[in-house]
Design an enzyme around this catalytic site. Structure first.
Site, PDB file in Angstrom:
ATOM      1  N   ASN A  93       0.846  -1.200   0.000  1.00 54.22           N
ATOM      2  CA  ASN A  93       0.000   0.000   0.000  1.00 54.22           C
ATOM      3  C   ASN A  93       0.878   1.245   0.000  1.00 54.22           C
ATOM      4  O   ASN A  93       1.881   1.317   0.716  1.00 54.22           O
ATOM      5  CB  ASN A  93      -1.005   0.002   1.158  1.00 54.22           C
ATOM      6  CG  ASN A  93      -0.396  -0.087   2.538  1.00 54.22           C
ATOM      7  OD1 ASN A  93       0.604  -0.762   2.739  1.00 54.22           O
ATOM      8  ND2 ASN A  93      -0.994   0.596   3.501  1.00 54.22           N
ATOM      9  N   ILE A  94       0.488   2.199  -0.847  1.00 51.94           N
ATOM     10  CA  ILE A  94       1.227   3.448  -0.985  1.00 51.94           C
ATOM     11  C   ILE A  94       0.251   4.586  -0.718  1.00 51.94           C
ATOM     12  O   ILE A  94      -0.650   4.839  -1.528  1.00 51.94           O
ATOM     13  CB  ILE A  94       1.827   3.601  -2.408  1.00 51.94           C
ATOM     14  CG1 ILE A  94       2.627   2.347  -2.813  1.00 51.94           C
ATOM     15  CG2 ILE A  94       2.673   4.867  -2.494  1.00 51.94           C
ATOM     16  CD1 ILE A  94       3.852   2.062  -1.976  1.00 51.94           C
ATOM     17  N   GLU A  95       0.409   5.237   0.432  1.00 51.18           N
ATOM     18  CA  GLU A  95      -0.519   6.299   0.817  1.00 51.18           C
ATOM     19  C   GLU A  95      -0.059   7.646   0.274  1.00 51.18           C
ATOM     20  O   GLU A  95       1.056   7.787  -0.244  1.00 51.18           O
ATOM     21  CB  GLU A  95      -0.643   6.335   2.346  1.00 51.18           C
ATOM     22  CG  GLU A  95      -1.278   5.060   2.893  1.00 51.18           C
ATOM     23  CD  GLU A  95      -1.486   5.089   4.399  1.00 51.18           C
ATOM     24  OE1 GLU A  95      -0.897   5.953   5.089  1.00 51.18           O
ATOM     25  OE2 GLU A  95      -2.244   4.228   4.878  1.00 51.18           O
TER      26      GLU A  95
ATOM     27  N   CYS B 110     -10.917  -2.398  -4.279  1.00 52.47           N
ATOM     28  CA  CYS B 110     -10.078  -3.543  -4.640  1.00 52.47           C
ATOM     29  C   CYS B 110     -10.926  -4.759  -5.001  1.00 52.47           C
ATOM     30  O   CYS B 110     -10.581  -5.517  -5.900  1.00 52.47           O
ATOM     31  CB  CYS B 110      -9.104  -3.881  -3.511  1.00 52.47           C
ATOM     32  SG  CYS B 110      -7.774  -2.661  -3.380  1.00 52.47           S
TER      33      CYS B 110
ATOM     34  N   GLU C 152      -3.041  -4.786  -2.941  1.00 52.52           N
ATOM     35  CA  GLU C 152      -3.531  -5.805  -3.876  1.00 52.52           C
ATOM     36  C   GLU C 152      -3.772  -5.232  -5.267  1.00 52.52           C
ATOM     37  O   GLU C 152      -3.568  -5.900  -6.265  1.00 52.52           O
ATOM     38  CB  GLU C 152      -4.772  -6.509  -3.325  1.00 52.52           C
ATOM     39  CG  GLU C 152      -5.928  -5.620  -2.925  1.00 52.52           C
ATOM     40  CD  GLU C 152      -5.854  -5.151  -1.464  1.00 52.52           C
ATOM     41  OE1 GLU C 152      -4.818  -4.609  -1.051  1.00 52.52           O
ATOM     42  OE2 GLU C 152      -6.875  -5.296  -0.748  1.00 52.52           O
TER      43      GLU C 152
END
Ligand SMILES: [Zn+2]
Length: 132
Positions: A41-43, A90, A54
């Site tokens: 995950n890239i915030e 997702c 995912e």
């Protein structure tokens, strides 16, 4: 049976960029030819620009020329107290980009749950719905 893909997903989790939520997620797609694609995950400070692990993993898979029929399974792992399940966006993306019956392996390192997209997103909106 799923130890290897879970381990790879936890490797991806180490690359998570989650300064806002502190919630780290890793994902690993395994293709039928044995190739793996990782995602974390890239915030972003503009929260809506955040991209989940995912989605990053399945997009990497597609970006390398693989398609739905090639996907054998996906593992999604997190460091939460309880097993994390894919968010709504997702679920929509995965329901289109991977077969509905292949394993979706969810783990937080303490517990593991194996499900699939049929269970995670029944009655999914798909390309058939666009036919007029
Ligand atoms: Zn998501």
């Amino acid at each position: 049976m799923y130890d290897e893909i879970i381990a790879k997903a936890f490797e991806a989790l180490k690359n998570a960029y989650a300064p806002y939520s502190g919630y780290h997620v890793g994902a690993c797609v395994r293709c039928r030819d044995g190739r793996y694609f990782l995602g974390a995950n890239i915030e972003n400070a503009s929260y809506g620009a955040t991209s989940c692990a995912e989605r990053n993993a399945i997009f990497s898979c597609y970006s390398n020329g693989y398609r739905k029929k090639d996907v054998e399974m996906i593992a999604i792992v997190s460091d939460g107290e309880r097993i994390g399940t894919p968010c709504g966006i997702c679920r929509q993306v995965l329901s289109e980009l991977m077969p509905s019956d292949v394993p979706v392996v969810l783990s937080n390192g303490k517990e593991t749950l194996v499900t699939n997209m049929q269970e995670l997103l029944p009655m999914a909106f798909d390309s058939e719905d666009l036919i007029r």
